[in-house]
Scaffold this motif. Structure first.
Motif, PDB file in Angstrom:
ATOM      1  N   GLN A 261       0.848  -1.364  -0.005  1.00 22.26           N
ATOM      2  CA  GLN A 261      -0.016   0.025   0.099  1.00 22.26           C
ATOM      3  C   GLN A 261       0.909   1.253   0.133  1.00 22.26           C
ATOM      4  O   GLN A 261       0.669   2.330  -0.658  1.00 22.26           O
ATOM      5  CB  GLN A 261      -0.862   0.074   1.073  1.00 22.26           C
ATOM      6  N   VAL A 262       2.067   1.077   0.533  1.00 24.25           N
ATOM      7  CA  VAL A 262       2.917   2.313   0.788  1.00 24.25           C
ATOM      8  C   VAL A 262       3.359   2.771  -0.614  1.00 24.25           C
ATOM      9  O   VAL A 262       3.399   3.754  -1.114  1.00 24.25           O
ATOM     10  CB  VAL A 262       4.153   2.202   1.779  1.00 24.25           C
ATOM     11  N   LYS A 263       3.807   1.813  -1.569  1.00 25.11           N
ATOM     12  CA  LYS A 263       4.388   1.950  -2.833  1.00 25.11           C
ATOM     13  C   LYS A 263       3.064   2.479  -3.636  1.00 25.11           C
ATOM     14  O   LYS A 263       3.422   3.235  -4.604  1.00 25.11           O
ATOM     15  CB  LYS A 263       4.909   0.497  -3.493  1.00 25.11           C
ATOM     16  N   ILE A 264       2.005   1.941  -3.502  1.00 23.63           N
ATOM     17  CA  ILE A 264       0.864   2.483  -4.383  1.00 23.63           C
ATOM     18  C   ILE A 264       0.782   4.064  -4.182  1.00 23.63           C
ATOM     19  O   ILE A 264       0.291   4.687  -5.123  1.00 23.63           O
ATOM     20  CB  ILE A 264      -0.565   1.653  -4.206  1.00 23.63           C
ATOM     21  N   LEU A 265       0.563   4.160  -2.630  1.00 22.80           N
ATOM     22  CA  LEU A 265       0.346   5.861  -2.468  1.00 22.80           C
ATOM     23  C   LEU A 265       1.724   6.507  -2.928  1.00 22.80           C
ATOM     24  O   LEU A 265       1.341   7.630  -3.650  1.00 22.80           O
ATOM     25  CB  LEU A 265       0.644   5.996  -0.590  1.00 22.80           C
ATOM     26  N   HIS A 266       2.758   6.097  -3.206  1.00 23.82           N
ATOM     27  CA  HIS A 266       3.892   6.916  -3.833  1.00 23.82           C
ATOM     28  C   HIS A 266       3.888   6.752  -5.277  1.00 23.82           C
ATOM     29  O   HIS A 266       3.986   7.952  -5.640  1.00 23.82           O
ATOM     30  CB  HIS A 266       5.145   6.222  -3.605  1.00 23.82           C
ATOM     31  N   ASN A 270       3.627  10.874  -6.415  1.00 22.23           N
ATOM     32  CA  ASN A 270       4.576  11.120  -7.076  1.00 22.23           C
ATOM     33  C   ASN A 270       4.965  10.858  -8.597  1.00 22.23           C
ATOM     34  O   ASN A 270       5.674  11.320  -9.397  1.00 22.23           O
ATOM     35  CB  ASN A 270       6.024  10.494  -6.422  1.00 22.23           C
ATOM     36  N   LYS A 271       3.875  10.177  -9.019  1.00 24.91           N
ATOM     37  CA  LYS A 271       3.837   9.525 -10.375  1.00 24.91           C
ATOM     38  C   LYS A 271       5.269   9.095 -10.679  1.00 24.91           C
ATOM     39  O   LYS A 271       5.627   9.384 -11.692  1.00 24.91           O
ATOM     40  CB  LYS A 271       3.513  10.896 -11.355  1.00 24.91           C
ATOM     41  N   SER A 272       5.860   8.219 -10.007  1.00 30.69           N
ATOM     42  CA  SER A 272       6.998   7.538 -10.069  1.00 30.69           C
ATOM     43  C   SER A 272       7.120   6.134  -9.296  1.00 30.69           C
ATOM     44  O   SER A 272       6.064   6.119  -8.466  1.00 30.69           O
ATOM     45  CB  SER A 272       8.278   8.289  -9.953  1.00 30.69           C
ATOM     46  N   LEU A 273       7.809   5.185  -9.754  1.00 32.72           N
ATOM     47  CA  LEU A 273       8.009   4.094  -9.056  1.00 32.72           C
ATOM     48  C   LEU A 273       9.418   3.483  -9.086  1.00 32.72           C
ATOM     49  O   LEU A 273      10.283   3.822 -10.115  1.00 32.72           O
ATOM     50  CB  LEU A 273       7.117   2.896  -9.679  1.00 32.72           C
ATOM     51  N   SER A 307      -4.730   4.570   6.270  1.00 33.28           N
ATOM     52  CA  SER A 307      -5.557   6.081   6.225  1.00 33.28           C
ATOM     53  C   SER A 307      -5.020   6.870   5.270  1.00 33.28           C
ATOM     54  O   SER A 307      -5.817   7.506   4.467  1.00 33.28           O
ATOM     55  CB  SER A 307      -5.816   6.746   7.312  1.00 33.28           C
ATOM     56  N   ASP A 308      -4.004   7.133   5.039  1.00 33.79           N
ATOM     57  CA  ASP A 308      -3.449   8.134   4.049  1.00 33.79           C
ATOM     58  C   ASP A 308      -3.751   7.436   2.611  1.00 33.79           C
ATOM     59  O   ASP A 308      -3.862   8.190   1.693  1.00 33.79           O
ATOM     60  CB  ASP A 308      -1.744   8.243   4.316  1.00 33.79           C
ATOM     61  N   LEU A 309      -3.426   6.407   2.455  1.00 35.16           N
ATOM     62  CA  LEU A 309      -3.776   5.799   1.266  1.00 35.16           C
ATOM     63  C   LEU A 309      -5.428   5.703   0.692  1.00 35.16           C
ATOM     64  O   LEU A 309      -5.732   6.364  -0.409  1.00 35.16           O
ATOM     65  CB  LEU A 309      -3.617   4.290   1.039  1.00 35.16           C
TER      66      LEU A 309
END
Length: 456
Positions: A261-266, A270-273, A307-309
């Motif tokens: 979920q953290v990476k999805i939020l990123h 940020n439109k990057s991975l 919650s942030d996601l």
């Protein structure tokens, strides 16, 4: 009260109320009906034809013109023979318009032995357009196999969220679709994509609950060369990178592991991975649509969802109503799926009206997915051109014990249908994963159904 009345579940008082109505009320109702109806006597003379019949013909036949001029209306070749005993389906004749799909011819007898023909009803069934949510055009899309797909629905409960979704389709705003399993969230996500400026780019649908967390991460983000054992030496692009400038639909987002979920939020922020095992960030421009049938706020309270996601993916959310809350869509859906099967197999099958009443009476806990499988089941089990409810193998067994169970137990029948579909799929595919793919259900559900129906 006879079995037909029992099946429609009307009270005796209501039947008496109907029978007490003047015949003119029913005649006026038929006159206003948009479907063409002709009532013939046993000799082929028109007893009644409503105005809608006229639009079914390119040029009015002489007998129809005579009827509307209040003259004797005898057809040279009526659409039935004097020996008619059962309802049947006819193709449109050459003088009819292309809007006519089929004609249903149904005899009515004066006696139970069917020896005295009283009159014959001819019903014209037309091809009706499936309008887009704003009523402007047909809502069509082409899937990967080249098939034309439509979102079928006319109820306000269903159209209201679609109208709202279409309004924001032009934006890049994340969308969260809420609703029970089987309501059609994937199709609606595709609809949003097709209404957006990204419609010419790729659309990917990923079921987060069907793929283990470590594999899901590699599927979405790709991986660098040698990132893990057996990894490709050239590495692999992930879905986000392949879908650049397109749309990614993450179904069952509530089943996604917390670290992922953290990476999805990123990606959203940020439109990057960074691919698995990689070091350099890759820019991606994707619109993310998510969906779940779970209560994400409750999951947040239990520390099962970030919650942030949640606040990022729910910038705009819509709840798709279950099929039981949009009964107006059941009959259009039934005709839509049946027409698909007719076109695929070159048939002209239609539903008996009592069958449609039965479909309306059921609550459909599996929603549109379950409904579609049942229509397919009814189509393949029906031996005639008209699909009657007793065409189910299970109902035939019930009829043998009619004294014990005179009415149809639809829940039992649906369970028997599921049993048949699961057993057939498991016999052909051998594993729960392949059964899940075959029946379009989650692997966990396939596993449970196999244990329930195939382990006796």
């Amino acid at each position: 009260m006879n079995k037909h009345k029992n099946h429609l579940n009307f009270s005796e008082d209501y039947w008496e109320y109907l029978y007490a109505m003047p015949d003119q009320i029913f005649s006026d109702a038929l006159d206003k009906l948009y479907l063409g109806i002709i009532v013939w006597d046993a000799c082929g003379t028109v007893l009644f034809a409503n105005p809608a019949v006229r639009k079914c013909y390119q040029t009015e036949p002489a007998w129809l013109k005579a009827y509307y001029e209040n003259k004797p209306a005898q057809a040279e070749k009526p659409p039935f023979s004097p020996e008619i005993r059962e309802p049947f389906v006819l193709k449109p004749s050459e003088d009819m318009t292309s809007a006519v799909q089929v004609r249903i011819v149904r005899p009515v007898f004066s006696d139970e032995e069917k020896t005295q023909l009283k009159f014959v009803i001819e019903l014209f069934q037309e091809n009706l357009p499936y309008l887009d949510v704003d009523g402007s055009k047909e809502n069509l899309r082409t899937d990967k196999d080249g098939e034309m797909q439509r979102i079928v629905g006319r109820s306000l409960a269903f159209l209201r969220p679609l109208i709202e979704l279409k309004k924001i389709a032009d934006s890049n705003m994340p969308i969260l679709l809420l609703g029970e399993s089987g309501v059609g969230k994937t199709l609606i996500a595709q609809y949003v994509h097709d209404c957006s400026p990204r419609k010419d780019q790729r659309f990917f649908a990923v079921n987060c609950g069907a793929i283990p967390g470590n594999l899901l991460e590699a599927e979405l983000f790709g991986y660098a060369p040698g990132a893990f054992t057996d990894a490709s030496k050239a590495g692999r692009q992930g879905i986000f990178e392949i879908a650049d400038r397109g749309t990614v639909f993450l179904d069952e987002i509530g089943d996604m592991p917390l670290p992922l979920q953290v990476k999805i939020l990123h990606v959203i922020e940020n439109k990057s991975l960074v691919p698995v095992g990689g070091r350099e960030a890759i820019h991606v421009d994707v619109r993310i649509i998510t969906a779940t049938n779970k209560n994400l706020k409750e999951m947040i309270r239990k520390n099962l969802f970030r919650s942030d996601l949640y606040w990022r993916i729910s910038t705009f959310y819509q709840t798709i109503p279950p099929l039981r809350e949009r009964k107006e869509d059941i009959i259009p859906l039934a005709h839509f799926y049946l027409n698909q099967l007719n076109e695929k197999y070159g048939t002209h099958k239609v539903f008996d009206y009592a069958t449609l009443y039965t479909l309306l009476d059921y609550d459909w806990p599996g929603n549109v997915r379950e409904f579609r499988h049942v229509v397919e089941r009814m189509y393949f089990l029906s031996r005639k051109s008209i699909i009657y409810f007793p065409d189910f193998e299970m109902v035939q067994k019930l009829e043998e014990e009619e004294e014990k169970a005179p009415e149809y137990d639809f829940e039992f029948i649906l369970d028997a249908i599921r049993k048949h579909l699961v057993r057939k799929s498991y016999a052909e595919n051998k594993t729960s994963h392949r059964v899940a793919e075959d029946l379009s259900i989650s692997p966990s559900k396939a596993y449970r159904l196999i244990r329930k129906y195939c382990k006796d």
